[in-house]
Enzyme design. Sequence first.
Site, PDB file in Angstrom:
ATOM      1  N   LYS A  21       1.811  -5.964   0.695  1.00 32.61           N
ATOM      2  CA  LYS A  21       2.762  -6.894   0.055  1.00 32.61           C
ATOM      3  C   LYS A  21       3.618  -6.155  -0.974  1.00 32.61           C
ATOM      4  CE  LYS A  21      -0.512  -9.676  -1.428  1.00 32.61           C
ATOM      5  NZ  LYS A  21      -1.714  -9.085  -0.843  1.00 32.61           N
ATOM      6  N   ARG A  77      -1.625 -18.742  -3.217  1.00 28.47           N
ATOM      7  CA  ARG A  77      -2.763 -18.186  -2.496  1.00 28.47           C
ATOM      8  C   ARG A  77      -3.726 -19.262  -2.028  1.00 28.47           C
ATOM      9  NH1 ARG A  77      -4.477 -12.281  -4.193  1.00 28.47           N
ATOM     10  NH2 ARG A  77      -2.384 -11.968  -4.965  1.00 28.47           N
ATOM     11  N   ARG A  99      -6.874   1.133  -9.230  1.00 29.21           N
ATOM     12  CA  ARG A  99      -7.066  -0.196  -9.820  1.00 29.21           C
ATOM     13  C   ARG A  99      -8.552  -0.542  -9.889  1.00 29.21           C
ATOM     14  NH1 ARG A  99      -3.055  -4.307  -6.904  1.00 29.21           N
ATOM     15  NH2 ARG A  99      -4.978  -5.487  -6.673  1.00 29.21           N
ATOM     16  N   ARG A 143     -12.469 -10.065  -2.398  1.00 27.38           N
ATOM     17  CA  ARG A 143     -11.058 -10.496  -2.318  1.00 27.38           C
ATOM     18  C   ARG A 143     -10.714 -10.883  -0.878  1.00 27.38           C
ATOM     19  NH1 ARG A 143      -8.815  -5.220  -4.749  1.00 27.38           N
ATOM     20  NH2 ARG A 143      -6.766  -5.902  -4.033  1.00 27.38           N
ATOM     21  N   ARG A 164      -5.727   3.556  -2.396  1.00 25.77           N
ATOM     22  CA  ARG A 164      -4.490   3.263  -3.144  1.00 25.77           C
ATOM     23  C   ARG A 164      -4.515   3.920  -4.527  1.00 25.77           C
ATOM     24  NH1 ARG A 164      -2.745  -2.692  -3.631  1.00 25.77           N
ATOM     25  NH2 ARG A 164      -4.978  -2.936  -3.935  1.00 25.77           N
TER      26      ARG A 164
HETATM   27  P1  AP5 Z   1      -0.004  -2.560  -1.314  1.00 26.48           P
HETATM   28  O1  AP5 Z   1       1.435  -2.646  -0.992  1.00 26.48           O
HETATM   29  O2  AP5 Z   1      -0.380  -2.201  -2.722  1.00 26.48           O
HETATM   30  O3  AP5 Z   1      -0.782  -3.894  -0.847  1.00 26.48           O
HETATM   31  P2  AP5 Z   1      -0.829  -5.359  -1.493  1.00 26.48           P
HETATM   32  O4  AP5 Z   1      -0.839  -6.290  -0.332  1.00 26.48           O
HETATM   33  O5  AP5 Z   1       0.232  -5.511  -2.508  1.00 26.48           O
HETATM   34  O6  AP5 Z   1      -2.270  -5.295  -2.124  1.00 26.48           O
HETATM   35  P3  AP5 Z   1      -2.881  -5.910  -3.449  1.00 26.48           P
HETATM   36  O7  AP5 Z   1      -4.258  -5.311  -3.521  1.00 26.48           O
HETATM   37  O8  AP5 Z   1      -2.001  -5.691  -4.631  1.00 26.48           O
HETATM   38  O9  AP5 Z   1      -2.994  -7.393  -3.098  1.00 26.48           O
HETATM   39  P4  AP5 Z   1      -3.970  -8.370  -3.746  1.00 26.48           P
HETATM   40  O10 AP5 Z   1      -3.442  -9.607  -3.201  1.00 26.48           O
HETATM   41  O11 AP5 Z   1      -5.392  -8.103  -3.490  1.00 26.48           O
HETATM   42  O12 AP5 Z   1      -3.810  -8.071  -5.297  1.00 26.48           O
HETATM   43  P5  AP5 Z   1      -2.909  -8.700  -6.433  1.00 26.48           P
HETATM   44  O13 AP5 Z   1      -2.512  -7.620  -7.325  1.00 26.48           O
HETATM   45  O14 AP5 Z   1      -1.872  -9.566  -5.869  1.00 26.48           O
HETATM   46  O15 AP5 Z   1      -0.640  -1.518  -0.290  1.00 26.48           O
HETATM   47  C1  AP5 Z   1      -2.011  -1.188  -0.339  1.00 26.48           C
HETATM   48  C2  AP5 Z   1      -2.214   0.289   0.100  1.00 26.48           C
HETATM   49  O16 AP5 Z   1      -1.848   0.408   1.467  1.00 26.48           O
HETATM   50  C3  AP5 Z   1      -1.329   1.288  -0.673  1.00 26.48           C
HETATM   51  O17 AP5 Z   1      -2.063   2.431  -0.905  1.00 26.48           O
HETATM   52  C4  AP5 Z   1      -0.145   1.534   0.265  1.00 26.48           C
HETATM   53  O18 AP5 Z   1       0.389   2.827   0.086  1.00 26.48           O
HETATM   54  C5  AP5 Z   1      -0.766   1.349   1.630  1.00 26.48           C
HETATM   55  N1  AP5 Z   1       0.148   0.764   2.597  1.00 26.48           N
HETATM   56  C6  AP5 Z   1       1.053  -0.226   2.379  1.00 26.48           C
HETATM   57  N2  AP5 Z   1       1.716  -0.530   3.518  1.00 26.48           N
HETATM   58  C7  AP5 Z   1       1.206   0.270   4.485  1.00 26.48           C
HETATM   59  C8  AP5 Z   1       1.448   0.433   5.883  1.00 26.48           C
HETATM   60  N3  AP5 Z   1       2.371  -0.327   6.507  1.00 26.48           N
HETATM   61  N4  AP5 Z   1       0.721   1.324   6.575  1.00 26.48           N
HETATM   62  C9  AP5 Z   1      -0.220   2.088   5.953  1.00 26.48           C
HETATM   63  N5  AP5 Z   1      -0.492   2.020   4.631  1.00 26.48           N
HETATM   64  C10 AP5 Z   1       0.200   1.100   3.900  1.00 26.48           C
HETATM   65  O19 AP5 Z   1      -3.964  -9.644  -7.150  1.00 26.48           O
HETATM   66  C11 AP5 Z   1      -5.056  -9.085  -7.871  1.00 26.48           C
HETATM   67  C12 AP5 Z   1      -5.965 -10.207  -8.420  1.00 26.48           C
HETATM   68  O20 AP5 Z   1      -5.208 -11.094  -9.266  1.00 26.48           O
HETATM   69  C13 AP5 Z   1      -6.554 -11.135  -7.361  1.00 26.48           C
HETATM   70  O21 AP5 Z   1      -7.739 -10.592  -6.818  1.00 26.48           O
HETATM   71  C14 AP5 Z   1      -6.819 -12.393  -8.211  1.00 26.48           C
HETATM   72  O22 AP5 Z   1      -7.961 -12.254  -9.003  1.00 26.48           O
HETATM   73  C15 AP5 Z   1      -5.622 -12.448  -9.139  1.00 26.48           C
HETATM   74  N6  AP5 Z   1      -4.522 -13.246  -8.557  1.00 26.48           N
HETATM   75  C16 AP5 Z   1      -3.305 -12.776  -8.182  1.00 26.48           C
HETATM   76  N7  AP5 Z   1      -2.532 -13.774  -7.695  1.00 26.48           N
HETATM   77  C17 AP5 Z   1      -3.283 -14.903  -7.777  1.00 26.48           C
HETATM   78  C18 AP5 Z   1      -3.057 -16.263  -7.432  1.00 26.48           C
HETATM   79  N8  AP5 Z   1      -1.904 -16.670  -6.890  1.00 26.48           N
HETATM   80  N9  AP5 Z   1      -4.059 -17.148  -7.637  1.00 26.48           N
HETATM   81  C19 AP5 Z   1      -5.230 -16.767  -8.175  1.00 26.48           C
HETATM   82  N10 AP5 Z   1      -5.506 -15.485  -8.530  1.00 26.48           N
HETATM   83  C20 AP5 Z   1      -4.550 -14.562  -8.333  1.00 26.48           C
END
Ligand code: AP5
Length: 438
Positions: free
Chosen positions: A61, A137, A200, A211, A172
Amino acid sequence: MASSNLDCQEYAEQHNLVGLFSNMLQDLTVARPEDPLEWMIDFLKVPKRRIIVTGAPASGKGTQCEKIVEKYGVVHLSTGDLLRAAVKAGSPLGLEADNYMKSGQLVPDQLVIDLVKEKLNDDECSRRGWLLDGFPRTRAQALSMQASGILPTHVIQLNVPDEDLMDRALGRRLDPETGKIYHIKTNPPPADVAGRCIQRSDDQEEKVRNRLNQYHANLIPLCEAFKSILVSVDGNRSPQIVFEDVDKLLSQSSSSQDRAHRVPRIVLFGPPHSGVRTLSHLLVKRFGVILIDGSQIDCSDDSAASFSQLVRLLSQRDSMTNGYLLVNSPRSVAQITLLQNIAQIRPYHTICLSVPADELLRRGSELEGQTTRESVEEGCVAIQSLLQSYDEVFNVIGQSPVISLDGTGDVLEVFGRAVDVILGDVKLEALRSVVPLQ
Ligand code: AP5
């Protein structure tokens, strides 16, 4: 109905005029510029995108959002980043969110909903459009957003098999200075930034598993909430190839895709205290339809004359182009017949809110303290007889039957059920050209 009215309706649907104008009005009321006319001219020159990117943890994402921002200039709101910033700043929200995030749990809905709504009210968001990353989410988050009239133009879901996600999360690395995302194997940071890159704290095997479990538990209800506009993209290819598909979708002019095929025409009724008024306000925000309240119009007898005002309101131009939600009318076989047969006004959805009498009594006594069992039963009998009247008329003209909608439980849940019913038959297959939703 006059044929000129039909032409006008067809034209509006074909060119998605409702979507165009409701988007513009929504943003205009947020921006409140000094010169609305000039603002509207600018607005129409550049289509504003309101994008949601959703997907499992580490599905890419953040990576895709970076590219979307670069190309489309929208405001990027990542709830993960916003929450991490709140934790870092030690704000009350951050202190509350910290424990949930550390263990890979979702932060409680209301905290995140308030945070996002506040950010979306920002003038920049209405000027440039927005990109929500990681929100909503849960179904509750999705419904709360829709009930506030916050409607995306695009919802993109990145699909990646679970077995690849673990490797992506564990590898990552993040540059804390620029926010750039790397991967130790597939996209290593350059030598001059590698030293400062961090992992992270929630990218640990057990937390990633948590997650992922949370994601899967919410996946179906979340997709259901956006089923009419959600497009699933295969995220298991190189970031650039994935972006080519994402870009294709975003470059389609698709404002309010979920409303384009059928302008909603809804009749809603139910016994006293069943929630018709509350639900009608939420539906008006969600679909931008015109609310027509039969109780404000004198339809006290069944003559065609007393009904003409209602017919005029239902067939006026903005009801034809925006759609309408008719409440508190019609109330008898004669009135239903007048509307359906004489005026040829045939809504797509006739919905009756169904709530058990005991629950109606409880709600009524909370509101006024004067509702009696007799008055509730009287109301239920009246609705029962209205339902029979509908059956009589609909059987003759072959109209779809009245839908009985469960009106019990949380307001947002009832709203969600109603939205599901209204969007149930919207067809958007043409937009699902990338990978069909499973
Ligand atoms: P990356 O682009 O970083 O992936 P991402 O989908 O953004 O992953 P996140 O871990 O940030 O998502 P998340 O939803 O778990 O965490 P968030 O920060 O939103 O890519 C990941 C890796 O893959 C990288 O190393 C990249 O280089 C590689 N990659 C990317 N694309 C690729 C490809 N096409 N091919 C190969 N490799 C690739 O949320 C964190 C926490 O916050 C949650 O756990 C929760 O506690 C809280 N939270 C956030 N939003 C909410 C909500 N709406 N409601 C409740 N709690 C929430």
